[in-house]
Motif scaffolding. Structure first.
Motif, PDB file in Angstrom:
ATOM      1  N   LEU A  86      25.874  28.817 -38.061  1.00  0.00           N
ATOM      2  CA  LEU A  86      25.422  29.229 -36.731  1.00  0.00           C
ATOM      3  C   LEU A  86      24.198  28.429 -36.292  1.00  0.00           C
ATOM      4  N   ARG A  87      24.082  28.317 -35.003  1.00  0.00           N
ATOM      5  CA  ARG A  87      22.982  27.585 -34.387  1.00  0.00           C
ATOM      6  C   ARG A  87      21.615  28.024 -34.907  1.00  0.00           C
ATOM      7  N   ASP A  88      21.438  29.328 -35.081  1.00  0.00           N
ATOM      8  CA  ASP A  88      20.111  29.815 -35.430  1.00  0.00           C
ATOM      9  C   ASP A  88      19.728  29.554 -36.883  1.00  0.00           C
ATOM     10  N   GLN A  89      20.653  28.949 -37.629  1.00  0.00           N
ATOM     11  CA  GLN A  89      20.318  28.514 -38.989  1.00  0.00           C
ATOM     12  C   GLN A  89      20.140  26.996 -39.080  1.00  0.00           C
ATOM     13  N   ARG A 121      33.722  28.841 -32.403  1.00  0.00           N
ATOM     14  CA  ARG A 121      32.506  29.663 -32.285  1.00  0.00           C
ATOM     15  C   ARG A 121      31.665  29.234 -31.077  1.00  0.00           C
ATOM     16  N   GLN A 152      27.939  24.773 -25.345  1.00  0.00           N
ATOM     17  CA  GLN A 152      27.026  25.520 -26.235  1.00  0.00           C
ATOM     18  C   GLN A 152      26.626  24.662 -27.437  1.00  0.00           C
ATOM     19  N   SER A 199      18.222  23.407 -31.424  1.00  0.00           N
ATOM     20  CA  SER A 199      17.822  24.223 -32.576  1.00  0.00           C
ATOM     21  C   SER A 199      17.727  23.419 -33.873  1.00  0.00           C
TER      22      SER A 199
END
Lengths: 183, 563
Positions: A118-121, A139, A144, A151
């Motif tokens: 995921l992006r936030d990782q 996803r 996106q 990030s």
């Protein structure tokens, strides 16, 4: 063709990740033609058969979160791509596996995060040495994924030493003593 | 306390921007509930019974006056006018709106504060003795080491998704006031025979569902190697800790499963690779961190102050407060003041906006701008001139912060419990308040003497009930709130877990139960013996018998009246 983030850019990618079906034996699974990333178990069992494809740069190996990266250490010079699977994004074993591959076993080829990525990782993944990030198909929309590039480096000057920052901040930068700063 | 440099500030600012973006994507539906949860938790945001709860980090309990003013502003603007000191020295707000959290974090960043890693399965806020740097019994000041550990653990890329939460505490004094034996890693600062500073390392302690006292895995890790050694522990845990069951995922379960010798062997094997590596600390780095603590330079003052002595003699209430709430300081002529957040009838640990401001004023006028939060949920002015104690007392008393009950029965440690917390099985605060109301007579409290009463609303044990001399645990029985009582627990150098006295009690019985325990102590105590000492000497059975006999008698009396 799926898109992944590699070396800081969104790129098309034609590597296929081979996952064993429930109950399927690593010794017997059929490997498609073209670029494939095979499970560690398949590599260890069928190394002689697969070496030529690895040497040709069209075969990589992926490690499960429970795999010991030391098992792959003797082969790291021959592999152009190693992937680490994240069965769930909250399962953080892959961060240690990547760190060990980069900082202990000296792996310098492509290191790809696959699975629930995921992006936030991204920032943490990147610092642990992943230079290719492959979110699960569907996803993210292309837009996106493009936005997610932001990030990649959330923290511009992290404290720690890591795969991408061989020195911790206190050895990397001059941090001012209290008396060096204007009051 | 430690002053940020540009790097510290940049990281906190970048975190605010990151969380604002994440929250925006969550509110826009781009992030699922499951994906957002660990992100908000690692910024201290819980979804609670009434509203989100925001837990703000107070690194090893250190606060500055300007920070308290910001907390007061947040309490007024975004909350209902008060905040709450937690049992890990942090500050919590119970009523912010999720949409406001990024803005609150921005305000906090402006005064070098944040909510980073105050929850979630990561390395949490490092805690320490609230009297660090000023305690008379201190060998080595733990604060610079805590700050070095804080920086190492903040956004550590490898350890943000551990099997479970991970808590580190550091003690450098003769008496452990940081509960290091109940932490995932407990570090005790020691010197070896050559006088070199290092750490005795305990691993696998923790309260919660399965309380365990931490075990020693290293007798002495030299200070230069402490980050390498901690990294080795975390890596072994990250790779091998259980992830299939959240209740068995803490490091203590891994240590138990492997056994201490095998766990220590694996850590040593990992440490062998990391030793002398890039994270090895340098004298320059330690000196830099020490130098950024702008501690006041305190010249010793005369040990006695005539005016102070006269006030002590003349004013009984002041003398009582000094006896209970004032502690020895390492510099002659100074003292540390504990501001009690245990005024009877108030939720233990609650601080109003006005009180935050008053404490900021007191700190600036009398305590060099410094404040500490304690794991016992009080605030401390670490360095006050003895001659100023009376002025501090008068102002604190007017604000309800001078209840002279520190270390006494009503200085209760309590989690927020079922009034606020989603996890709780039972309420905690009303139990604390009912006990405070029962024991409201100060002379009686002094007669009972030193005793620690800890209340948790569920087995997660945020109220540290296992290590209370009396521990109260809220349990759920068929949808009703009941309370299990333990006695004989202890924190500090002789940390011990309390023993359950028997079947649990209804909420309204609790003041009577405590009364029975106290009466049994008073009837059996020897001269100078604390409650805990008496429990140790006469055993749990005597207390158990008394409590249940008196309970039966009460029930019988009730039946007779109702018959």
């Amino acid at each position: 063709m799926p898109e992944i983030i590699k070396n800081g850019r969104v790129q098309h990618d034609d590597w296929q990740v081979v996952r064993l079906a429930e109950g399927e034996a690593a010794s017997a699974t059929a490997l498609p033609a073209g670029r494939v990333i095979v499970p560690l178990a398949a590599w260890l069992l069928r190394r002689d058969e697969l070496l030529a494809r690895a040497d040709a740069g069209v075969l990589g190996v992926w490690l499960a979160a429970s795999d010991d990266p030391a098992a792959l250490a003797p082969d790291l010079l021959r592999l152009q791509l190693v992937a680490v699977d994240f069965p769930k994004f909250a399962d953080g074993r892959g961060y240690s596996i990547a760190t060990l591959l980069r900082t202990r076993h000296g792996y310098a080829g492509e290191l790809r995060a696959i699975g629930e990525v995921l992006r936030d990782q991204f920032d943490y993944l990147g610092r642990c040495g992943f230079d290719a990030l492959q979110p699960a198909p569907g996803r993210y929309t292309p837009a996106q994924l493009q936005a997610a590039l932001a990030s990649l480096a959330t923290f511009s000057t992290p404290y720690q030493a890591s795969a991408t920052h061989p020195q911790p901040l206190f050895r990397r930068a001059h941090r001012p003593a209290a008396h060096e700063e204007a009051a | 306390m430690y002053k940020y440099d540009e790097y510290d500030q940049r990281l906190v600012d970048e975190r605010v921007a990151q969380f604002a973006d994440q929250t925006g994507r969550y509110l826009a539906g781009e992030l699922s509930e499951d994906e957002y949860r660990p992100l908000r938790l690692q910024n201290g945001v819980y979804i609670q019974r009434h509203a989100p709860m925001l837990r703000i980090a107070v690194p090893y309990g250190n606060l500055r006056a300007e920070q308290l003013r910001t907390l007061a502003h947040i309490a007024r603007t975004y909350d209902r006018g008060y905040g709450h000191v937690s049992t890990r020295q942090n500050i919590q707000f119970n009523w912010p709106r999720l949409e406001d959290v990024p803005e609150i974090l921005g305000l906090l960043a402006g005064v070098q504060m944040h909510a980073i890693q105050t929850s979630g399965n990561c390395i949490r806020n490092v805690t320490a003795d609230a009297f660090a740097g000023v305690a008379a019994d201190e060998r080595i000041d733990p604060r610079p080491w805590c700050e070095i550990l804080r920086q190492w653990s903040t956004f550590h890329p490898e350890f943000a998704y551990l099997p479970r939460k991970f808590k580190i505490a550091v003690n450098g004094a003769e008496e452990d006031r940081a509960v290091i034996r109940a932490h995932d890693i407990g570090l005790e600062l020691v010197r070896d025979a050559a006088g070199e500073t290092g750490f005795r390392v305990l691993v696998g302690g923790g309260l919660g569902r399965t309380p365990v006292i931490g075990e020693e895995v290293a007798v002495f890790v030299p200070w230069r190697q402490i980050l390498n050694y901690c990294e080795a522990i975390l890596r072994v845990y990250n790779l091998h800790g259980r992830r299939d069951n959240a209740y068995k995922a803490r490091i203590k379960i891994l240590v138990k499963a492997l056994g201490v010798p095998e766990f220590a062997r694996q850590v040593e094997a990992e440490f062998a690779h990391l030793k002398d590596g890039p994270s090895t600390l340098t004298e320059a780095e330690v000196a830099r961190v020490v130098g950024r603590f702008d501690d006041p330079v305190l010249a010793p003052l005369p040990p006695t102050d005539a005016a102070h002595e006269a006030r002590l003699a003349a004013d009984k209430a002041f003398a009582a407060w000094v006896r209970r709430n004032v502690r020895a300081h390492k510099v002659t002529g100074y003292a540390s003041v504990v501001l009690s957040l245990k005024k009877h009838g108030v939720a233990p640990g609650d601080v109003s906006a006005e009180q935050f401001e008053l404490v900021a004023d007191l700190a600036e006028e009398f305590a060099f701008g410094e404040i500490r939060s304690t794991h016992e949920q009080n605030l401390v002015l670490p360095s006050v001139r003895v001659a100023d104690l009376h002025a501090v007392w008068q102002r604190a008393r007017a604000a309800g912060l001078a209840t002279p009950n520190i270390g006494l029965l009503t200085d209760i440690i309590s989690c927020p419990g079922g009034d606020f917390c989603n996890l709780a099985n039972a309420k905690s605060i009303p139990i604390a308040n009912a006990i405070q109301a029962r024991f409201d007579d100060l002379d009686y409290l002094y007669d009972i003497g030193e005793i620690e009463l800890n209340i948790s609303g569920c087995m997660n044990a945020c109220g540290h009930h296992h290590v209370g001399h009396i521990g109260v645990l809220g349990v759920d029985k068929n949808g009703q709130e009941w309370y299990q009582v333990t006695i004989g627990g202890e924190q500090g150098n002789r940390t011990a877990l309390g023993k359950v006295i028997g079947p649990s009690f209804a909420a309204e019985e609790m003041p009577d139960v405590i009364t029975s325990l106290i009466n049994n102590y008073i009837d059996n105590r020897h001269d100078g013996e604390r409650f805990l000492d008496t429990v140790r000497r006469v055993g749990v059975e005597s207390f158990k018998t008394r409590v249940y006999a008196e309970r039966d008698a009460r029930q019988h009396a009730k039946e007779v009246i109702n018959a």
